[in-house]
Design an enzyme around this catalytic site. Structure first.
Site, mmCIF file in Angstrom:
data_model
loop_
_atom_site.group_PDB
_atom_site.id
_atom_site.type_symbol
_atom_site.label_atom_id
_atom_site.label_comp_id
_atom_site.label_asym_id
_atom_site.label_seq_id
_atom_site.Cartn_x
_atom_site.Cartn_y
_atom_site.Cartn_z
ATOM 1 N N ASP A 129 0.828 -1.211 0.000
ATOM 2 C CA ASP A 129 0.000 0.000 0.000
ATOM 3 C C ASP A 129 0.855 1.250 0.000
ATOM 4 O OD1 ASP A 129 -1.827 -2.212 1.024
ATOM 5 O OD2 ASP A 129 -3.174 -0.563 0.519
ATOM 6 N N LYS A 172 -1.160 -5.064 3.857
ATOM 7 C CA LYS A 172 -2.255 -5.615 4.661
ATOM 8 C C LYS A 172 -1.759 -6.198 5.981
ATOM 9 C CE LYS A 172 -5.571 -5.559 3.592
ATOM 10 N NZ LYS A 172 -6.384 -4.372 3.880
#
Lengths: 330, 330
Positions: free
Chosen positions: A222, A233
């Site tokens: 991310d 995650k």
């Protein structure tokens, strides 16, 4: 795109988003007719995955431009929808540079971002697969496939490519609590693709590595800081620790839009936390006693020392550090 | 016993078992009127937790003795109900030594096993709590409380005792997929006891240890080999690896009936696997696509090198090895 299902569809004047909250059992599209609607879909995780969020946000700006709404307001509501995914900011920054700023030029740029993401994923798939020896077993986490991107996928794209090259002796994917992106989405993509795979509980990964040689853990990202520390995650960091203990290599696959060179290291990455209800309820049914508190961070940071390779569309960074990242990205 | 709820109740001629599959939202007792019925309840995980399984099995032998059924057959059906928990075999072996073998003498022995387990847990609670410094934060996994034992609990018993001594600055417990014993049972016991705690996803434990100093991971055991290698709920090994990486100490709490000195090390411990449906369905609803395969081991083995202390009712073994285990247990 490898999958026949299109998760992000621009439809003349609005955006259709495949509602990933109800997959794999329902195929429902949300019709978004405002940037705020797109922001809501992102926040509610109807669309998720860092690259997909960036693409959806770009189209969100187009919708409001078509409606004559204020650009800055649309940009802000989209920027606030998820704090950790840097692709979102990257896409908004790229859209902000479009000149002249008209609905048509914005739409062209959003479509370019979308198409480029697919092209980048195919490139990363080839680069990542080249690192994988024939007969390898791999483990992935969360969903980083066609559903999370403009198509093909990042980490799952590498697995698709390696599978197409006949290199994989085994694929495992975590269920990825609390949202079960692995059980619901990755398992679905793997089955659609005809890639044999086995689902595991997140907590079973270390045991799996002990009883079955796993060659690579392959994950998305991310946000990647300037030194290579990677936010992904929740659960990724635990997989990286287990991989290190078992001689399993660890690969991060992310397009260059995921890199944040202004962020010096993982400690500077903001980590989104979500509500306790994601852990205490399942589809509205309570699974923990009423009132139970929870600590529910959505992401964690894997330090660069645990990462063997970062694959981006521009190339592969082995044992990442500041100098190597700058050399590839500048 | 610390909790007002009695999970295992002998009722004149049969056994009432609190059905832990539907907790915390339903309090339902199964009435077991045969050893086979008890074995089924154990296999179906209506009763779970290594000490509780041993106690239930002992009562199962009593039921069949009262009914005049064959002892060896009852013993076999119970022994086959769960392969990993050595307390089950230990309780059956202890019952087999009862002379003369009558329903009355067997019942007396089963009640003794039950009462001794509670006494052992209270002792272990005190011994384990003595290892914990004031102001500590602890993390536990699965359910090892009154529900899993004859009362008070093993790892959760240490947490109860340490809380009673005012030593705990924070308690975290994993949800423990796929059965959610942590979310359903441990959270419930902690709330009943008024011990403030936070639930986390299994995959979030390593991140938790990075962002919040955790002093101890405290877990139970299903079998401890002669060298100290410990089989416990899947996910335990991953917690031990994360603990080692963060300077968090790792404590195993188990009564002497959990030790298997004939088993040289963890590699010799059989690991039970259960059906894919435990991962692909939730309360009968599919959560993964139909036909998805799964790897679903129920336990994993934490090597002794990752264990700082094993607490049993006979004492504490720091940095366990063969010699120390034999010295304490022989």
């Amino acid at each position: 795109m490898s999958s026949a299902v299109q998760p992000i569809i621009w439809d003349k004047d609005h955006l259709s988003l495949l509602d990933q909250r109800v997959l794999p059992h329902e195929l429902t599209y949300l019709q978004c007719r405002s940037a705020a609607g797109v922001a809501h879909a992102i926040h509610a995780m109807a669309v998720r995955g860092a690259p997909a969020i960036g693409i959806a946000a770009a189209y969100g700006l187009v919708i409001d431009a078509l409606q004559g709404r204020d650009y800055a307001a649309a940009e802000k509501v989209l920027a606030d929808s998820r704090p950790t995914a840097v692709n979102l900011r990257w896409a908004l920054a790229r859209m902000a540079q479009v000149q002249p700023r008209t609905a048509d030029t914005l739409l062209a740029e959003a479509k370019t971002i979308h198409a480029e993401d697919l092209a980048q994923n195919l490139k990363m798939g080839a680069l990542g697969a080249a690192l994988i020896a024939p007969g390898s077993r791999v483990l992935t986490h969360c969903n980083t496939g066609a559903l999370a991107t403009g198509g093909h996928g990042t980490a799952l794209g590498v697995i698709r490519s390696a599978h197409a090259e006949g290199k994989l002796a085994g694929v495992y994917n975590t269920e990825t609590r609390p949202w079960l992106q692995g059980a619901r989405l990755t398992a679905w993509e793997l089955m659609q693709e005809g890639i044999p795979a086995q689902l595991i509980a997140d907590g079973a990964a270390a045991h799996l590595m002990k009883v079955q040689k796993i060659d690579w853990v392959i994950v998305g990202a991310d946000r990647i800081a300037a030194n290579g520390d990677t936010a992904n995650k929740i659960g990724t960091y635990a997989l990286a620790l287990a991989a290190k203990a078992h001689g399993t290599k660890f690969m991060v696959v992310a397009p260059s839009g995921t890199f944040d060179l202004e962020c010096p290291n993982g400690e500077a990455i903001p980590i989104e936390s979500r509500t306790a209800a994601e852990l205490t309820e399942f589809k509205g049914q309570p699974i923990a006693p009423t009132g139970m508190a929870a600590f529910n961070p959505v992401f964690d940071v894997t330090p660069r020392a645990l990462i063997d390779a970062i694959v981006c569309e521009r190339g592969v960074i082995v044992q990442p550090d500041v100098a190597k990242l700058r050399a590839l990205l500048d």
